[in-house]
Design an enzyme around this catalytic site. Structure first.
Site, PDB file in Angstrom:
ATOM      1  N   PRO A   1      22.648  90.651  21.678  1.00  0.00           N
ATOM      2  CA  PRO A   1      21.339  91.171  22.070  1.00  0.00           C
ATOM      3  C   PRO A   1      20.856  92.351  21.241  1.00  0.00           C
ATOM      4  O   PRO A   1      21.622  93.256  20.910  1.00  0.00           O
ATOM      5  CB  PRO A   1      21.545  91.586  23.533  1.00  0.00           C
ATOM      6  N   ASN A   2      19.560  92.299  20.944  1.00  0.00           N
ATOM      7  CA  ASN A   2      18.806  93.355  20.267  1.00  0.00           C
ATOM      8  C   ASN A   2      19.079  93.455  18.773  1.00  0.00           C
ATOM      9  O   ASN A   2      18.403  94.224  18.084  1.00  0.00           O
ATOM     10  CB  ASN A   2      19.026  94.724  20.944  1.00  0.00           C
TER      11      ASN A   2
ATOM     12  N   ARG B   1      14.058  99.702  14.380  1.00  0.00           N
ATOM     13  CA  ARG B   1      14.259 100.836  15.285  1.00  0.00           C
ATOM     14  C   ARG B   1      15.605 101.475  14.978  1.00  0.00           C
ATOM     15  O   ARG B   1      16.506 100.821  14.456  1.00  0.00           O
ATOM     16  CB  ARG B   1      14.276 100.381  16.746  1.00  0.00           C
TER      17      ARG B   1
ATOM     18  N   TYR C   1      21.649 102.373  12.791  1.00  0.00           N
ATOM     19  CA  TYR C   1      21.955 101.016  12.334  1.00  0.00           C
ATOM     20  C   TYR C   1      21.461 100.704  10.918  1.00  0.00           C
ATOM     21  O   TYR C   1      21.660  99.592  10.432  1.00  0.00           O
ATOM     22  CB  TYR C   1      21.374  99.997  13.326  1.00  0.00           C
TER      23      TYR C   1
ATOM     24  N   ASN D   1      29.352  89.695  16.229  1.00  0.00           N
ATOM     25  CA  ASN D   1      28.862  91.004  16.650  1.00  0.00           C
ATOM     26  C   ASN D   1      28.215  90.774  18.017  1.00  0.00           C
ATOM     27  O   ASN D   1      27.049  90.383  18.109  1.00  0.00           O
ATOM     28  CB  ASN D   1      27.855  91.592  15.663  1.00  0.00           C
TER      29      ASN D   1
ATOM     30  N   ALA E   1      25.897  94.773  22.743  1.00  0.00           N
ATOM     31  CA  ALA E   1      26.235  95.412  24.026  1.00  0.00           C
ATOM     32  C   ALA E   1      27.175  94.560  24.875  1.00  0.00           C
ATOM     33  O   ALA E   1      27.951  95.105  25.682  1.00  0.00           O
ATOM     34  CB  ALA E   1      24.951  95.711  24.795  1.00  0.00           C
TER      35      ALA E   1
ATOM     36  N   ASP F   1      36.281  85.163  27.962  1.00  0.00           N
ATOM     37  CA  ASP F   1      36.898  83.925  28.449  1.00  0.00           C
ATOM     38  C   ASP F   1      36.583  82.753  27.523  1.00  0.00           C
ATOM     39  O   ASP F   1      37.438  81.891  27.292  1.00  0.00           O
ATOM     40  CB  ASP F   1      36.417  83.614  29.868  1.00  0.00           C
TER      41      ASP F   1
ATOM     42  N   GLU G   1      35.895  90.303  15.511  1.00  0.00           N
ATOM     43  CA  GLU G   1      34.880  91.174  16.122  1.00  0.00           C
ATOM     44  C   GLU G   1      34.364  92.136  15.059  1.00  0.00           C
ATOM     45  O   GLU G   1      35.158  92.793  14.381  1.00  0.00           O
ATOM     46  CB  GLU G   1      35.535  91.960  17.268  1.00  0.00           C
TER      47      GLU G   1
ATOM     48  N   HIS H   1      31.231  95.234  14.078  1.00  0.00           N
ATOM     49  CA  HIS H   1      30.148  96.138  14.483  1.00  0.00           C
ATOM     50  C   HIS H   1      29.624  96.871  13.263  1.00  0.00           C
ATOM     51  O   HIS H   1      30.401  97.236  12.372  1.00  0.00           O
ATOM     52  CB  HIS H   1      30.642  97.163  15.508  1.00  0.00           C
TER      53      HIS H   1
ATOM     54  N   SER I   1      28.144  99.908  13.517  1.00  0.00           N
ATOM     55  CA  SER I   1      28.493 101.318  13.728  1.00  0.00           C
ATOM     56  C   SER I   1      29.968 101.439  14.103  1.00  0.00           C
ATOM     57  O   SER I   1      30.604 100.462  14.524  1.00  0.00           O
ATOM     58  CB  SER I   1      27.619 101.903  14.843  1.00  0.00           C
TER      59      SER I   1
ATOM     60  N   ARG J   1      31.307 106.866  18.972  1.00  0.00           N
ATOM     61  CA  ARG J   1      30.052 106.972  19.718  1.00  0.00           C
ATOM     62  C   ARG J   1      30.344 107.231  21.205  1.00  0.00           C
ATOM     63  O   ARG J   1      31.379 107.777  21.541  1.00  0.00           O
ATOM     64  CB  ARG J   1      29.224 105.692  19.490  1.00  0.00           C
TER      65      ARG J   1
END
Ligand code: CA2
Length: 145
Positions: free
Chosen positions: A9-10, A17, A22, A73, A76, A86, A97, A99, A101, A106
């Site tokens: 998401p996002n 933004r 980011y 990624n 959230a 799962d 995994e 990211h 950042s 953080r």
């Protein structure tokens, strides 16, 4: 080798933004950079984004037999989603995994990843280069030499 890139998401807002966190690179820019590196490595990639947890779960389930690795990624959902965890565990496709950042530098709520225990490893903090590192890791995911 077929690698599935999934974005949560996002991440569709990247470059528009919060550039101080980011960066200025958009998700489409990242996809272009990943495709360039994938070509050099001889890997085939699929690159997707969804704001919906269930859609990400569905894509992970469908990856079995279609992709040799997933680079994820989860945004959230990293910190909240038992459903994603799962799905990764159930499907058994090696998952990396990533990211943009450094989540560990953080807020405290970002320090916990529910998916980390079912992933091969975690790459965080290198901006868009985390995607390239994730790609390189995924190509070698079965090489334990
Ligand atoms: O650093 C990362 O890649 C994150 O997965 C990004 C997530 C965050 O929730 C994770 O803790 C770490 C946030 C993605 C949202 O991206 C935005 C981009 C531009 C503007 C607002 C959000």
């Amino acid at each position: 080798m077929r690698i599935l890139f999934l974005n949560g998401p996002n991440l569709n807002l990247l470059g528009q933004r919060e550039p101080e966190v980011y960066g200025h690179t958009t998700l489409a820019d990242i996809e272009t950079k990943v495709r360039q590196r994938a070509k050099q490595l001889g890997a085939d990639i699929d690159f997707r984004q969804s704001n919906l947890e269930g859609e990400l779960v569905g894509w992970i389930q469908q990856a079995k037999g279609q992709f040799e690795a997933i680079v994820l990624n989860a945004a959230a959902y990293t910190h909240t989603s038992v459903a994603l965890r799962d799905a990764i565990a159930a499907v058994g496709v090696p998952t990396i995994e990533i990211h943009l950042s450094n989540v560990h530098a953080r807020e405290e709520f970002r320090h916990k990843s529910l998916i980390a225990p079912v992933c091969v490893g975690q790459i965080a903090g290198f901006g868009w280069r985390s995607y390239i590192l994730g790609l390189e890791a995924s190509v070698n995911v079965n090489d334990r030499s």
